[in-house]
Design a protein around this motif. Structure first.
Motif, PDB file in Angstrom:
ATOM      1  N   VAL A   1       0.850  -1.107  -0.101  1.00 17.91           N
ATOM      2  CA  VAL A   1      -0.072   0.112  -0.062  1.00 17.91           C
ATOM      3  C   VAL A   1       0.936   1.280   0.125  1.00 17.91           C
ATOM      4  N   ASN A   2       0.433   2.376  -0.817  1.00 17.59           N
ATOM      5  CA  ASN A   2       1.176   3.576  -0.918  1.00 17.59           C
ATOM      6  C   ASN A   2       2.325   3.277  -1.663  1.00 17.59           C
ATOM      7  N   MET A   3       2.470   2.202  -2.579  1.00 13.45           N
ATOM      8  CA  MET A   3       3.879   2.377  -3.375  1.00 13.45           C
ATOM      9  C   MET A   3       3.324   2.955  -4.930  1.00 13.45           C
ATOM     10  N   ALA A   4       4.220   3.747  -5.372  1.00 14.66           N
ATOM     11  CA  ALA A   4       3.964   4.276  -6.416  1.00 14.66           C
ATOM     12  C   ALA A   4       4.079   3.170  -7.805  1.00 14.66           C
TER      13      ALA A   4
ATOM     14  N   THR B   1      -0.907   5.291  -7.485  1.00 12.24           N
ATOM     15  CA  THR B   1      -0.615   4.837  -5.836  1.00 12.24           C
ATOM     16  C   THR B   1      -1.389   3.466  -5.545  1.00 12.24           C
TER      17      THR B   1
ATOM     18  N   ASN C   1      -3.558   1.612  -3.659  1.00  7.35           N
ATOM     19  CA  ASN C   1      -4.296   1.910  -2.568  1.00  7.35           C
ATOM     20  C   ASN C   1      -4.777   0.540  -1.611  1.00  7.35           C
ATOM     21  N   GLU C   2      -4.820  -0.677  -2.261  1.00  7.03           N
ATOM     22  CA  GLU C   2      -5.009  -2.088  -1.836  1.00  7.03           C
ATOM     23  C   GLU C   2      -4.288  -2.991  -2.373  1.00  7.03           C
TER      24      GLU C   2
ATOM     25  N   GLU D   1      -4.896   3.824  -7.459  1.00 10.12           N
ATOM     26  CA  GLU D   1      -5.674   5.069  -7.699  1.00 10.12           C
ATOM     27  C   GLU D   1      -4.799   6.069  -8.421  1.00 10.12           C
TER      28      GLU D   1
ATOM     29  N   ASN E   1      -3.116   9.208  -9.551  1.00  8.14           N
ATOM     30  CA  ASN E   1      -2.436  10.428  -9.008  1.00  8.14           C
ATOM     31  C   ASN E   1      -2.925  11.732  -9.790  1.00  8.14           C
TER      32      ASN E   1
END
Length: 108
Positions: free
Chosen positions: A77-80, A89, A91-92, A105, A107
């Motif tokens: 999670v939060n990996m670009a 990003t 998100n899950e 998600e 950007n």
């Protein structure tokens, strides 16, 4: 006869991720991976007036083997991620029997 797990792995590659059936080639950074985009599943899960779809987000299924040896081998999670040229990003993330389920998600 092979083990059930081996047969399941063959089905993942030969049925679910068969480009003539469900999947297609997409670009993650500089390499091509075989992916199933399930944006309708995204609508069902995040149905707040299709907000997720409007933002250009994607729900992806990717065979774990496709990502071995890359920086995406263990997505978090939060990996670009650069997906088909766009910046997203994670998100899950879910690991489902040899398949990564990724909610990306877009950007802004």
């Amino acid at each position: 006869m092979g083990k059930l797990k081996d047969m399941f792995e063959q089905d993942i590659q030969n049925v679910f991720f068969n480009e003539d059936e469900f999947s297609g080639e997409h670009r993650l950074d500089d390499f091509i991976v075989n992916v199933i985009e399930d944006d309708e599943g995204l609508i069902c899960k995040y149905s707040a007036e299709f907000q997720a779809m409007a933002s250009g987000s994607h729900l992806l299924y990717v065979p774990k083997k496709e990502l071995e040896g890359t920086k995406y081998a263990n997505p978090v999670v939060n990996m670009a991620i650069i997906y088909d040229g766009g910046l997203y990003t994670v998100n899950e993330v879910k690991d489902v029997e040899g398949i990564w389920l990724l909610f990306l998600e877009k950007n802004s």
